[in-house]
Write a protein that holds these residues in place. Structure first.
Motif, PDB file in Angstrom:
ATOM      1  N   GLY A 219       0.802  -1.217   0.000  1.00  0.00           N
ATOM      2  CA  GLY A 219       0.000   0.000   0.000  1.00  0.00           C
ATOM      3  C   GLY A 219       0.834   1.265   0.000  1.00  0.00           C
ATOM      4  N   ALA A 220       0.150   2.386  -0.083  1.00  0.00           N
ATOM      5  CA  ALA A 220       0.801   3.698  -0.060  1.00  0.00           C
ATOM      6  C   ALA A 220       1.469   3.918   1.291  1.00  0.00           C
ATOM      7  N   LYS A 221       2.698   4.436   1.270  1.00  0.00           N
ATOM      8  CA  LYS A 221       3.462   4.598   2.498  1.00  0.00           C
ATOM      9  C   LYS A 221       3.710   6.057   2.877  1.00  0.00           C
ATOM     10  N   LEU A 222       3.750   6.946   1.907  1.00  0.00           N
ATOM     11  CA  LEU A 222       4.152   8.328   2.173  1.00  0.00           C
ATOM     12  C   LEU A 222       2.945   9.183   2.550  1.00  0.00           C
ATOM     13  N   ARG A 223       3.045   9.898   3.649  1.00  0.00           N
ATOM     14  CA  ARG A 223       1.941  10.746   4.105  1.00  0.00           C
ATOM     15  C   ARG A 223       1.939  12.045   3.298  1.00  0.00           C
ATOM     16  N   LYS A 224       0.782  12.342   2.726  1.00  0.00           N
ATOM     17  CA  LYS A 224       0.691  13.455   1.789  1.00  0.00           C
ATOM     18  C   LYS A 224       1.059  14.783   2.434  1.00  0.00           C
TER      19      LYS A 224
END
Length: 341
Positions: A277-282
């Motif tokens: 899944g996506a790991k980087l916090r926007k």
């Protein structure tokens, strides 16, 4: 080491050169205070010989290191010294809290600052890449500065007016991007001294990604094991290798992105796949990095949709995503291999 200007005049001269009356507080007060904060974090890291678990966890359940806690406290203190900063949130404490005291809910429900361009919220990751501190690799700080009292439900391309990437390596440096209405975007690099603003130096007055052709091409593929589960990502990585790109990946978002900025070209990819899944916090990572890349003449897009990272805001602080960023040509190449264009 190249330092074209040093002393207090280097940054102050740049600040005063802007003919625009708006956002002078940003240039003359807030950014210098945050640069001092980054310098102090760098000093704290150099003296933190014992890097260990602090015995606490952040709001996302991640175990905190003692250096995470120290970096958070240092940057919070820098923000508290800036009257123009109304609220702030961090990856360690992802709630937009009032900086200068009072109840978080007691904000008079004002959506717009009384002095446009002079009231800000800051969203920051105090120590990005803390998992690679043990081997003494380079890590960083990520900061996004937003006009107004909140970064939530705001359009990043309009309301995020500045971003800073602090880099802690053999030297402590910071890449600063500023994009305010009515002014040309700016991206520059400062060398930071433990002695505060008086010792800071303008290393590069203009940070720009170059145009091809390039003698060497660089690529930084995050979460490389995801290529085993995703045909598109495997195809992209294989194409990089077949095209004789040079691998430059440390596992730290800040040093890997700044490497491309230092060399003048390169591409960074953090994929999102069915199994990864996506790991980087926007709010704390993607948006500030994207602003820096865009101000340096590059592109930053979502690896699922192909849309610009800064095209859409967040409804809450924990929203995450992937990232493709770097020179426009390499980003378009990556999009094609992933089937996005």
């Amino acid at each position: 080491m190249s330092t074209s200007d040093s002393g207090p005049s280097a940054f102050q001269t740049w600040c005063q050169a802007s003919p625009h009356a708006s956002h002078q507080t940003l240039r003359q007060s807030l950014i210098p205070a945050l640069l001092d904060g980054i310098a102090k974090v760098g000093q704290a890291l150099r003296t933190a010989h014992d890097v260990s678990l602090a015995g606490t966890a952040n709001a996302f359940g991640d175990d905190q290191l003692n250096v995470d806690v120290s970096a958070e406290a240092i940057i919070r203190a820098a923000l508290a010294a800036c009257p123009s900063v109304v609220t702030a949130s961090s990856e360690e404490d992802p709630v937009e809290r009032r900086v200068h005291g009072g109840d978080d809910d007691d904000d008079d429900d004002e959506e717009q600052p009384s002095q446009p361009g002079q009231v800000y919220t800051v969203a920051f990751d105090p120590l990005d890449g803390s998992s690679i501190i043990a081997p003494n690799w380079s890590v960083g700080t990520i900061m996004g500065i937003w006009e107004g009292r909140s970064a939530v439900s705001q359009r990043p391309s309009q309301k995020q007016v500045a971003a800073i990437l602090g880099v802690y390596g053999p030297r402590t440096t910071a890449v600063v991007a500023i994009r305010t209405p009515g002014a040309e975007p700016a991206c520059f690099e400062m060398g930071l001294s433990d002695g505060g603003t008086q010792g800071h130096a303008m290393v590069r007055p203009a940070v720009r990604l170059a145009s091809p052709p390039f003698r060497t091409r660089y690529f930084a593929p995050a979460n490389l094991r995801a290529a085993a589960d995703d045909d598109g990502y495997m195809r992209l990585v294989t194409r990089f290798i077949q095209s004789r790109y040079t691998l430059r990946y440390s596992g730290g978002l800040v040093p890997d992105v700044v490497h491309a900025l230092a060399k003048g070209h390169g591409v960074y990819v953090s994929p999102v796949t069915a199994r990864s899944g996506a790991k980087l916090r926007k709010l704390y990572e993607l948006f500030p990095v994207a602003l820096v890349i865009e101000c340096a003449g590059g592109r930053a897009v979502d690896p699922l949709s192909g849309r610009d990272i800064l095209a859409e805001g967040v409804a809450e602080c924990d929203e995450r995503g992937g990232l493709i960023c770097g020179t426009a040509e390499d980003v378009e190449h990556a999009k094609r291999e992933l089937g996005l264009s």
